[in-house]
Design a protein around this motif. Sequence first.
Motif, short mmCIF file in Angstrom:
data_model
loop_
_atom_site.label_atom_id
_atom_site.label_comp_id
_atom_site.label_asym_id
_atom_site.label_seq_id
_atom_site.Cartn_x
_atom_site.Cartn_y
_atom_site.Cartn_z
N VAL A 6 -2.07 8.48 0.32
CA VAL A 6 -3.06 9.14 0.28
C VAL A 6 -4.52 8.39 -0.46
N LEU A 7 -4.36 7.46 -1.36
CA LEU A 7 -5.32 6.87 -2.01
C LEU A 7 -5.49 5.46 -1.34
N ALA A 8 -4.60 4.80 -0.81
CA ALA A 8 -4.70 3.27 -0.87
C ALA A 8 -5.00 2.86 0.55
N ALA A 9 -5.79 1.68 0.57
CA ALA A 9 -5.96 1.09 1.98
C ALA A 9 -4.75 0.50 2.31
N VAL A 10 -4.43 0.18 3.39
CA VAL A 10 -3.16 -0.27 3.99
C VAL A 10 -3.48 -1.90 4.14
N SER A 11 -2.32 -2.51 3.62
CA SER A 11 -2.38 -4.06 3.66
C SER A 11 -1.22 -4.54 4.42
N ALA A 12 -1.24 -6.14 4.52
CA ALA A 12 -0.23 -6.59 5.69
C ALA A 12 1.27 -6.31 4.98
N VAL A 19 -1.11 7.39 -4.80
CA VAL A 19 -1.80 7.97 -6.16
C VAL A 19 -2.91 8.94 -5.46
N VAL A 20 -3.69 9.72 -5.75
CA VAL A 20 -4.64 10.60 -5.29
C VAL A 20 -6.03 10.31 -4.96
N SER A 21 -6.40 9.29 -4.45
CA SER A 21 -7.56 8.96 -4.40
C SER A 21 -8.01 7.73 -3.43
N PRO A 22 -8.81 7.76 -2.48
CA PRO A 22 -8.95 6.52 -1.52
C PRO A 22 -9.33 5.33 -2.17
N ALA A 23 -10.01 5.48 -3.52
CA ALA A 23 -10.30 4.19 -4.26
C ALA A 23 -9.38 3.49 -4.84
N TYR A 24 -8.03 3.91 -4.80
CA TYR A 24 -7.01 3.43 -5.41
C TYR A 24 -6.33 2.35 -3.92
N GLY A 25 -7.22 1.11 -4.10
CA GLY A 25 -6.75 0.27 -2.90
C GLY A 25 -5.51 -0.56 -3.40
N HIS A 26 -4.53 -0.75 -2.51
CA HIS A 26 -3.32 -1.39 -2.56
C HIS A 26 -3.08 -2.19 -1.52
N ALA A 27 -3.68 -3.41 -1.52
CA ALA A 27 -3.65 -4.25 -0.41
C ALA A 27 -4.11 -5.82 -0.92
N PHE A 28 -3.72 -6.62 0.11
CA PHE A 28 -3.86 -8.04 -0.35
C PHE A 28 -4.89 -8.73 0.45
N GLY A 29 -5.43 -9.84 -0.12
CA GLY A 29 -6.84 -10.44 0.45
C GLY A 29 -6.22 -11.09 1.86
N LEU A 406 1.13 -5.15 -10.11
CA LEU A 406 0.23 -6.15 -10.47
C LEU A 406 -0.82 -5.93 -9.88
N ILE A 407 -1.20 -5.34 -8.83
CA ILE A 407 -2.50 -5.03 -8.25
C ILE A 407 -3.35 -3.65 -8.73
N GLN A 408 -2.62 -2.70 -8.64
CA GLN A 408 -3.19 -1.45 -8.81
C GLN A 408 -3.21 -1.25 -10.48
N VAL A 434 -10.83 -5.16 -9.48
CA VAL A 434 -9.38 -5.43 -9.09
C VAL A 434 -9.30 -6.77 -8.30
N ASN A 435 -8.62 -7.66 -8.87
CA ASN A 435 -8.18 -9.07 -7.75
C ASN A 435 -7.01 -8.53 -6.84
N LEU A 436 -7.50 -8.49 -5.66
CA LEU A 436 -6.40 -8.33 -4.62
C LEU A 436 -5.56 -9.28 -4.34
N GLU A 437 -5.97 -10.79 -4.75
CA GLU A 437 -5.19 -12.01 -4.59
C GLU A 437 -4.56 -12.23 -5.91
N VAL A 438 -4.08 -11.69 -6.84
CA VAL A 438 -3.41 -12.06 -7.92
C VAL A 438 -2.17 -12.39 -7.70
N ILE A 439 -1.57 -11.89 -6.41
CA ILE A 439 -0.12 -12.49 -5.80
C ILE A 439 -0.34 -12.22 -4.42
N SER A 440 0.09 -13.29 -3.92
CA SER A 440 0.10 -13.18 -2.43
C SER A 440 0.82 -12.51 -1.58
#
Length: 505
Positions: A6-12, A19-29, A406-408, A434-440
Amino acid sequence: MRMTRVLAAVSALAIFFAVVSPAYGHAFGQRYDLPIPLSYFLIGAAATVALSFVVIGMFVQKGRESFSYPRLNLLRVPVVGAILSSGVAAIVVRALSVALFLLLLLTGFIGTNRPIDNLSPTFIWIIWWVGMGYIAALLGNVWMFVNPWKITFEWFQKISGQSEWEEEAPFRYPEGLDVWPALLLFFLFAWSENVFTGAFRPFTLSVMVVLYSIITWAGMAAFGKHTWLRHGEAFSVLFGLFARFSPTEVRVVNRSACARYDSECSLESECVDCYDCYERAGKESKELNLRPFAVGLAVKRHTSVAMAAFVILTLATVSFDGFQDTETWASWRTDLLTITTTDVVDTLGLAIAPLLFALVYIVFCLGVRLMSGDSGDFGSLASAFVFSLVPIALAYNIAHFVTLLLIQGQLIIPLASDPFGFGWNIFGNADYNVNLEVISAKAVWFISLAAIVLGHVVSVYLAHVTSLRLSDRAPNALRGQVPMLVLMVLYTVSSLWIIGQPIVN
């Protein structure tokens, strides 16, 4: 977990948590494509687990009722021992734990109700829930020393002049209840995580914490502190289970110093991983040891049907959590939504998952009994093998939650400066991004792959040790373990298939 769907952007590579808000990004760079087809990884992992069975069978051929392993008593190590046994350090840690507990309640009740801007959802669902599981498995059962419900109950006992001895509790805990209360409460927790989206709103989350607190304090008051922690406090049971994998243990070397001597204590000549006895034993009778990983799961001990069910529930819920993010579940869910609601579908899925896991486990245990020629009690046999599933649950936890932590988990940095969402900047880091590239994505895939394969290899070893203990003859034990090996291979393939779905689809 539905939270980040519900909260996160989709990553590869992201395994979509909830988590309940679109602002919680869960993505990689960056995007990551598997270098070879997923099926090759599945075949290679299955072959590795199968090969481990052959190697273990060749070199581990002697069973024992009990076994020894190297230990280092940290309480006897200069400086380290002084810190670990320091009363001042214990007071500080306990006070900080309770202060944080109260802060989380306050942020939920009077802070902003936007999850991303409030400390309580990020800390409870990411830092505490995910992080404490990792700490318990990779460090030890820290939860038993920082549990705020236990600490506040002990403070109340001292203030009111009550005795801490459980023999004076007003009610005797019904023997037949075992850990069923903890199992029920953990299922409700899993339901709130995977189904109830309102559980991630700060105010609702604080209400849930208060309700759980009342149940916990009432249970300790009625049946005694340690009795309820052993049977009814879901997280003490869960983290204690994970801590049996860890490289540390508590041990009472003089059984006459134990607070109790019953079937729930370890069946070894010394009491291992029993925090009730450890807390009450004198300094000369207790140890806090370093030990090899996973040996705590191989120590012979009584295992009830209820505890076996708790282990299976733990594995099933985290697997269902990941399965929710596959196209297969999305397709089934879409079909079912034509006749019922989202919450009903997800609740049914969560309820059916542990039943299916239990059925599969029982079928393979029947295979173990048939091939080993065991004529003893089937319930005892099935319960004896259940701890070999714990490394699988831990491995999947690592694979499933590593990106979330590690990301959120970085959101804790700005929230530390503005826990209520009032626009504060206490430590000057409220504007942290938030640093989305903290882990690849590539690193996450190979960490997941290694964790799952290694976890299953350890499970094969534990199952083999259990087989040797249950059988008088090594050949019978080896034959009897074949069905359990097949089960481990199936778990390996299915776990990697679930983890890999966000990549291939």
